[in-house]
Enzyme design. Sequence first.
Site, PDB file in Angstrom:
ATOM      1  N   GLY A  13       0.839  -1.197   0.000  1.00 19.94           N
ATOM      2  CA  GLY A  13       0.000   0.000   0.000  1.00 19.94           C
ATOM      3  C   GLY A  13       0.867   1.236   0.000  1.00 19.94           C
ATOM      4  O   GLY A  13       2.011   1.214  -0.441  1.00 19.94           O
ATOM      5  N   CYS A  14       0.341   2.300   0.532  1.00 23.35           N
ATOM      6  CA  CYS A  14       1.048   3.578   0.584  1.00 23.35           C
ATOM      7  C   CYS A  14       2.303   3.443   1.439  1.00 23.35           C
ATOM      8  O   CYS A  14       2.252   2.908   2.548  1.00 23.35           O
ATOM      9  CB  CYS A  14       0.115   4.643   1.167  1.00 23.35           C
ATOM     10  SG  CYS A  14       0.895   6.229   1.400  1.00 23.35           S
TER      11      CYS A  14
END
Length: 184
Positions: A13-14
């Site tokens: 993810g981020c």
Amino acid sequence: MNNKHEIATIGGGCFWCIEAVFQEIAGIEKVVSGYTGGTAPGKPTYREVCSGLTGHAEVVQITFNPEIISYKELLIIFMTSHDPTTMNRQGADVGSQYRSVIYYHDEKQKTIAEKVAEQIEPYYEDPIVTEISPLGTFYEAEDYHQDYYRNNQSQGYCSAVITPKLAKLRKMHAGKLKKTASSK
């Protein structure tokens, strides 16, 4: 680097989320946000990576002391701090740049990563889709991405996504956290 340090490169993810998680873990010396795994030539920018056209993933490169935390323990924390069963997605972050991935630095790391994924899979309802690939060129992200959560805790994304993730981490892995003034 001396012999007491190793490097791991992971994405889930981020990179702001993964960076914040590992900055809290004892034995972690440094966490650098960056990009890797793509085919576009040259150093990519955040905007280019976010377009999904470079093939790069948002990742963090973690320098750690294996006498304090093993690579296996690091991967277990990683695999339980994001959803390794969703392809190219973590929450609202969608695209191949947000894929769950472990980039190994050598064959020993590859073997450990494969074993951890196999051991963790029974704890999830869906199959683990975490990519396990050799590390290519790692590109450090722009300065404003480094220490993002520490510098922007009141920003909406941080308070809505990262703060709850850290609360969960603190419950699940309390024995592996750094000793700080706020945790004493």
